[in-house]
Design an enzyme around this catalytic site. Structure first.
Site, PDB file in Angstrom:
ATOM      1  N   MET A  75       0.840  -1.198   0.000  1.00  0.00           N
ATOM      2  CA  MET A  75       0.000   0.000   0.000  1.00  0.00           C
ATOM      3  C   MET A  75       0.879   1.254   0.000  1.00  0.00           C
ATOM      4  SD  MET A  75      -3.371  -0.927   2.129  1.00  0.00           S
ATOM      5  CE  MET A  75      -2.694  -0.754   3.764  1.00  0.00           C
ATOM      6  N   GLY A  76       2.148   1.097  -0.351  1.00  0.00           N
ATOM      7  CA  GLY A  76       3.052   2.243  -0.413  1.00  0.00           C
ATOM      8  C   GLY A  76       3.539   2.646   0.969  1.00  0.00           C
ATOM      9  N   HIS A  98       8.996   1.253   3.581  1.00  0.00           N
ATOM     10  CA  HIS A  98      10.062   1.320   4.583  1.00  0.00           C
ATOM     11  C   HIS A  98      10.966   0.105   4.364  1.00  0.00           C
ATOM     12  CE1 HIS A  98       7.713  -1.788   6.533  1.00  0.00           C
ATOM     13  NE2 HIS A  98       6.674  -0.970   6.655  1.00  0.00           N
ATOM     14  N   GLY A 157      11.120  -2.696   5.694  1.00  0.00           N
ATOM     15  CA  GLY A 157      10.426  -3.999   5.634  1.00  0.00           C
ATOM     16  C   GLY A 157      10.040  -4.314   4.204  1.00  0.00           C
ATOM     17  N   HIS A 158       9.440  -3.335   3.526  1.00  0.00           N
ATOM     18  CA  HIS A 158       9.075  -3.534   2.118  1.00  0.00           C
ATOM     19  C   HIS A 158      10.336  -3.764   1.275  1.00  0.00           C
ATOM     20  CE1 HIS A 158       5.688  -0.772   3.522  1.00  0.00           C
ATOM     21  NE2 HIS A 158       5.031  -1.854   3.114  1.00  0.00           N
ATOM     22  N   GLY A 192       5.079 -10.453   3.793  1.00  0.00           N
ATOM     23  CA  GLY A 192       5.830 -10.290   5.036  1.00  0.00           C
ATOM     24  C   GLY A 192       5.226 -11.108   6.170  1.00  0.00           C
ATOM     25  N   GLN A 193       6.100 -11.761   6.921  1.00  0.00           N
ATOM     26  CA  GLN A 193       5.676 -12.531   8.099  1.00  0.00           C
ATOM     27  C   GLN A 193       4.945 -11.656   9.111  1.00  0.00           C
ATOM     28  OE1 GLN A 193       8.996 -13.652  10.508  1.00  0.00           O
ATOM     29  NE2 GLN A 193       7.687 -14.072  12.256  1.00  0.00           N
ATOM     30  N   LEU A 233       8.829  -3.035  11.875  1.00  0.00           N
ATOM     31  CA  LEU A 233       8.574  -1.849  11.052  1.00  0.00           C
ATOM     32  C   LEU A 233       7.167  -1.917  10.486  1.00  0.00           C
ATOM     33  CD1 LEU A 233      11.915  -1.507   9.060  1.00  0.00           C
ATOM     34  CD2 LEU A 233      11.153  -0.158  11.015  1.00  0.00           C
ATOM     35  N   ARG A 282       2.365   2.253   9.836  1.00  0.00           N
ATOM     36  CA  ARG A 282       1.559   2.936  10.863  1.00  0.00           C
ATOM     37  C   ARG A 282       2.395   3.391  12.064  1.00  0.00           C
ATOM     38  NH1 ARG A 282      -2.657  -0.879   9.012  1.00  0.00           N
ATOM     39  NH2 ARG A 282      -4.335   0.396   8.151  1.00  0.00           N
TER      40      ARG A 282
HETATM   41  P1  AMP Z   1       1.562  -3.068   3.424  1.00  0.00           P
HETATM   42  O1  AMP Z   1       2.058  -2.000   2.509  1.00  0.00           O
HETATM   43  O2  AMP Z   1       1.528  -2.683   4.851  1.00  0.00           O
HETATM   44  O3  AMP Z   1       0.289  -3.673   2.922  1.00  0.00           O
HETATM   45  O4  AMP Z   1       2.632  -4.239   3.336  1.00  0.00           O
HETATM   46  C1  AMP Z   1       3.029  -4.797   2.109  1.00  0.00           C
HETATM   47  C2  AMP Z   1       3.817  -6.045   2.377  1.00  0.00           C
HETATM   48  O5  AMP Z   1       4.962  -5.725   3.155  1.00  0.00           O
HETATM   49  C3  AMP Z   1       3.023  -7.090   3.180  1.00  0.00           C
HETATM   50  O6  AMP Z   1       3.318  -8.376   2.660  1.00  0.00           O
HETATM   51  C4  AMP Z   1       3.558  -6.917   4.566  1.00  0.00           C
HETATM   52  O7  AMP Z   1       3.459  -8.064   5.363  1.00  0.00           O
HETATM   53  C5  AMP Z   1       5.020  -6.591   4.262  1.00  0.00           C
HETATM   54  N1  AMP Z   1       5.644  -5.929   5.415  1.00  0.00           N
HETATM   55  C6  AMP Z   1       5.205  -4.832   6.073  1.00  0.00           C
HETATM   56  N2  AMP Z   1       5.998  -4.566   7.129  1.00  0.00           N
HETATM   57  C7  AMP Z   1       6.964  -5.511   7.138  1.00  0.00           C
HETATM   58  C8  AMP Z   1       8.083  -5.778   7.984  1.00  0.00           C
HETATM   59  N3  AMP Z   1       8.374  -5.036   9.037  1.00  0.00           N
HETATM   60  N4  AMP Z   1       8.857  -6.843   7.693  1.00  0.00           N
HETATM   61  C9  AMP Z   1       8.582  -7.641   6.617  1.00  0.00           C
HETATM   62  N5  AMP Z   1       7.542  -7.429   5.781  1.00  0.00           N
HETATM   63  C10 AMP Z   1       6.740  -6.382   6.040  1.00  0.00           C
END
Ligand code: AMP
Length: 338
Positions: free
Chosen positions: A35-36, A39, A41-42, A153-154, A190, A193
């Site tokens: 969702m952009g 960080h 993690g992404h 991501g886990q 990370l 939010r």
């Molecule tokens: P989001 O943009 O929050 O929808 O996340 C996109 C992808 O990044 C999802 O598969 C999340 O699980 C992964 N993700 C978000 N935060 C982390 C993190 N700290 N470590 C690993 N993967 C992450």
């Protein structure tokens, strides 16, 4: 930056045409949906995808269908230019950046979802309809991008379980790769939010990885009784949270690995400890509750055992630094007294 800027795809047709060209070259495609507000993690997901595929596609779409009423859809951080820079640094070839009407055009009426045993517990209980929205958008994206590998991501463990199930049940081709949680220097997972946390509540948020680490240490020391592993979390949390009233645990469970069923015996070599902590903070002058997710995969196998050790290192590192600053404070006081 030496890497080429990614191409930006805005429509379904552009993605399909681009994908068709790759098919003719037999390129292996890795896909990271987000969702952009990217960080590290992404970025970890992107670099894993980069190392395992010929081509990497990132999607950026704040999906209205997965936000409930009163959730932060309109306030969700949107940082497209910064995201593009990170995408380029991480070797992304294409960014799919659709509008909501491109994903859900007029007349759209299809639904995709998993059964209540996966969609109504844990996060699904706290966020009704959330996983219907996730299943729907990821199914559309997977159909368009048709990747060889999908990177998740886990940190969002339940999302991994739900999407693995969709992919298997619908006979989709993508192979799901689950990437260990990337943590901040102090162990906090990370998350886009985290930027909603005030300075004080960000400090309070450290309680969650610390309590997770108490469980992890017991597991590393050989404890396999589920009750004891949960107890380690609870007593660490109770001790730490007695110092401030900004945080509370919403749920803490031990689940069967790669499922969502609570473990029903008191002994297990492999499990997932999942927790959500509510942090009371303030945003733009009004009180706000931020839900922080975390989980630990307790299994004596790589990469999960390394992730447990990594968490411990981060917690130890911060407590060492804090000890040092406490020592420094005492020295300063003693200096003043001289
Ligand atoms: P989001 O943009 O929050 O929808 O996340 C996109 C992808 O990044 C999802 O598969 C999340 O699980 C992964 N993700 C978000 N935060 C982390 C993190 N700290 N470590 C690993 N993967 C992450």
């Amino acid at each position: 930056m030496s890497k080429k800027p990614p191409i930006i795809l805005r429509t379904r047709e552009e993605v399909q045409n681009w994908r068709e060209q790759l098919r003719q070259q037999s390129a292996r495609v890795g896909f990271v949906p987000t969702m952009g507000a990217l960080h590290q993690g992404h970025c970890h997901l992107l670099s894993r995808a980069r190392s395992e595929n010929d081509v990497v596609v990132l999607s950026i779409f704040v999906n209205p269908a997965q936000f409930g009423q009163g959730e932060d859809f309109s306030a969700y951080p949107r940082t497209f230019q910064e995201d593009l820079e990170l995408a380029q640094e991480n070797g992304v070839d294409a960014v799919f950046y659709p509008t909501a009407s491109e994903i859900y055009p007029s007349g759209f009426s299809t639904r995709v979802g998993v059964g209540p045993e996966l969609s109504l517990c844990l996060e699904g209980a706290a966020r009704p309809g959330h996983f219907d929205g996730v299943c729907l958008v990821v199914s559309i994206l997977l159909n368009l991008v048709d990747p060889d590998r999908l990177y998740l991501g886990q940190k969002d463990y339940q999302q991994c379980v739900v999407l693995r199930s969709v992919i298997r049940d619908l006979g989709m081709r993508a192979h799901c790769e689950i990437v260990p949680t990337v943590r901040d220097f102090d162990g906090l997972a990370l998350s886009s939010r985290n930027r909603y946390l005030s300075e004080g509540s960000r400090l309070s948020a450290r309680i969650l990885p610390r309590a997770m680490n108490c469980t992890a240490q017991r597991y590393l020391a050989g404890e396999r009784r589920v009750s004891q592993l949960l107890e380690a979390f609870e007593s660490c949390f109770a001790q730490e949270s007695s110092k401030n009233n900004l945080v509370e645990i919403e749920y803490l469970v031990a689940l069967e690995l790669w499922g969502l069923k609570p473990i029903d015996s008191d002994h297990s070599d492999a499990m997932v400890i999942a927790a959500v902590m509510r942090v009371n903070t303030e945003r733009q002058g009004s009180p706000k509750v931020i839900r922080l997710l975390d989980n630990l995969i307790l299994q004596s196998q790589e990469p999960w055992i390394q992730a447990i050790r990594d968490l411990k290192d981060r917690i130890d590192f911060v407590s060492m630094r804090e000890d040092e600053s406490r020592v420094q404070a005492i020295r300063n006081r003693e200096g003043e007294g001289l």
